[in-house]
Design an enzyme around this catalytic site. Structure first.
Site, PDB file in Angstrom:
ATOM      1  N   SER A  50       2.494   3.016  46.914  1.00  0.00           N
ATOM      2  CA  SER A  50       2.611   4.068  47.937  1.00  0.00           C
ATOM      3  C   SER A  50       1.465   3.958  48.933  1.00  0.00           C
ATOM      4  CB  SER A  50       2.644   5.450  47.276  1.00  0.00           C
ATOM      5  OG  SER A  50       2.038   5.420  46.020  1.00  0.00           O
ATOM      6  N   HIS A 104       8.428   3.346  39.211  1.00  0.00           N
ATOM      7  CA  HIS A 104       8.887   4.217  38.116  1.00  0.00           C
ATOM      8  C   HIS A 104      10.360   3.992  37.835  1.00  0.00           C
ATOM      9  CE1 HIS A 104       5.575   6.848  39.882  1.00  0.00           C
ATOM     10  NE2 HIS A 104       5.175   6.637  38.648  1.00  0.00           N
ATOM     11  N   LYS A 161       1.426  -3.487  36.936  1.00  0.00           N
ATOM     12  CA  LYS A 161       0.516  -3.227  38.058  1.00  0.00           C
ATOM     13  C   LYS A 161      -0.762  -2.560  37.530  1.00  0.00           C
ATOM     14  CE  LYS A 161      -0.246  -2.561  42.561  1.00  0.00           C
ATOM     15  NZ  LYS A 161      -0.239  -1.176  43.044  1.00  0.00           N
TER      16      LYS A 161
END
Ligand code: PAF
Length: 289
Positions: free
Chosen positions: A186, A37, A149
């Site tokens: 993550s 981000h 992604k």
């Protein structure tokens, strides 16, 4: 940085900004910000006078068995990260404000959804385009930033802005990678030590595919088989898919030409990893000269 939590306040801010500012860069997110981000925010910062980021965990894009309630949230941390990344307006609306009562018009995506991850997430992209239509109308950005992604999401959003003439440039930002090539996610923390050592094979297999295409390989099935072989041979993960399509249309191809995407998804014990590359393939005649 201004933190705005109501649609009404956002609208009046955008209205007055529009009088003096010519470019607004928009980074839509569902929060719990990570490096991906922040890379989008940096890109937006570099190319626009004003940067707006939204944080909204959109219930409409979660399936009944997906983790809407458990989706991680940390607004305080996100606010600090957004401020550091140079965001000017952080918009954090609540669900009742975004979805006021029953929707009288719903959106349904017809193309680019029945492949890749979309195949298993029925209705997911309907939710994505619904919330983005709302956010695009509110923020009125010049450019909106998305990570490669999630290449299928970028393809669907590309279809949305083209079909409905949104005057917005969709900017696809390359995947952020670890030094060994593993796409940052993550979910990488859920890999065991052994799996973490194996995981860079995903990107290596995609790079190898690119080399073979540049070397003249034209047959999608050969390319996909080679990727599968490499992943199967060098990792303990279970392949969910290895697919190759035109990009951003996501049509199957018999021969390679124009922009193509090769995408993989591999299930490890506790983490499902995805990765992709987008390659521009010259027509064969040109390759031969
Ligand atoms: O990529 C995401 O986080 C979401 O799908 C988006 C684009 C913010 C829409 O809710």
């Amino acid at each position: 940085m201004k933190v705005i939590t109501t649609i009404h306040e956002l609208q009046s801010n955008i209205e007055s900004l529009k009088k003096s500012v010519t470019t607004i860069g928009f980074v839509p997110t569902m929060g719990y910000l990570h490096e991906g981000h922040l890379t989008l925010a940096k890109e937006a910062r570099d190319h626009n006078e004003v940067v707006v980021m939204s944080i909204f965990v959109n219930p409409l894009q979660f399936g009944p068995n997906e983790d809407f309630d458990r989706y991680p949230r940390d607004v305080e941390r996100d606010t600090a990260l957004a401020r550091n990344a140079g965001v000017d307006i952080l918009f954090i609306p609540n669900t009742d404000d975004v979805y006021r009562g029953k929707q009288s018009v719903t959106m349904s995506v017809k193309e680019r959804v029945d492949v890749l991850c979309g195949r298993k997430r029925e209705g997911h992209f309907d939710g994505v385009v619904t919330v983005l239509t709302k956010l695009f109308h509110l923020v009125q950005p010049t450019r909106a930033y998305f990570g490669q992604k999630d290449a299928q999401q970028v393809a669907v959003v590309d279809g949305l802005v083209k079909d409905y003439f949104f005057p917005i440039k969709i900017v696809r930002v390359p995947t952020v990678r670890e030094e060994d090539g593993l796409a940052k996610s993550s979910r990488n923390v859920y890999l065991s030590q052994q799996e973490r050592r194996e995981a860079p094979i995903l990107y290596q297999s995609l790079k190898k595919a690119r080399e073979s295409i540049m070397g003249g390989e034209q047959d999608p099935s050969v390319i996909m088989r080679n990727i599968c072989d490499m992943i199967q041979e060098h990792t303990s993960g279970k392949i969910d898919y290895v697919e190759l399509y035109s990009y951003p249309e996501l049509y199957e191809l018999n021969r390679l030409e124009g922009e193509i995407i090769i995408a993989v998804a591999v299930q490890f014990k506790q983490a499902r990893l995805i990765d992709n590359i987008i390659i521009s393939v010259e027509p064969e005649e040109k390759l031969n000269v």
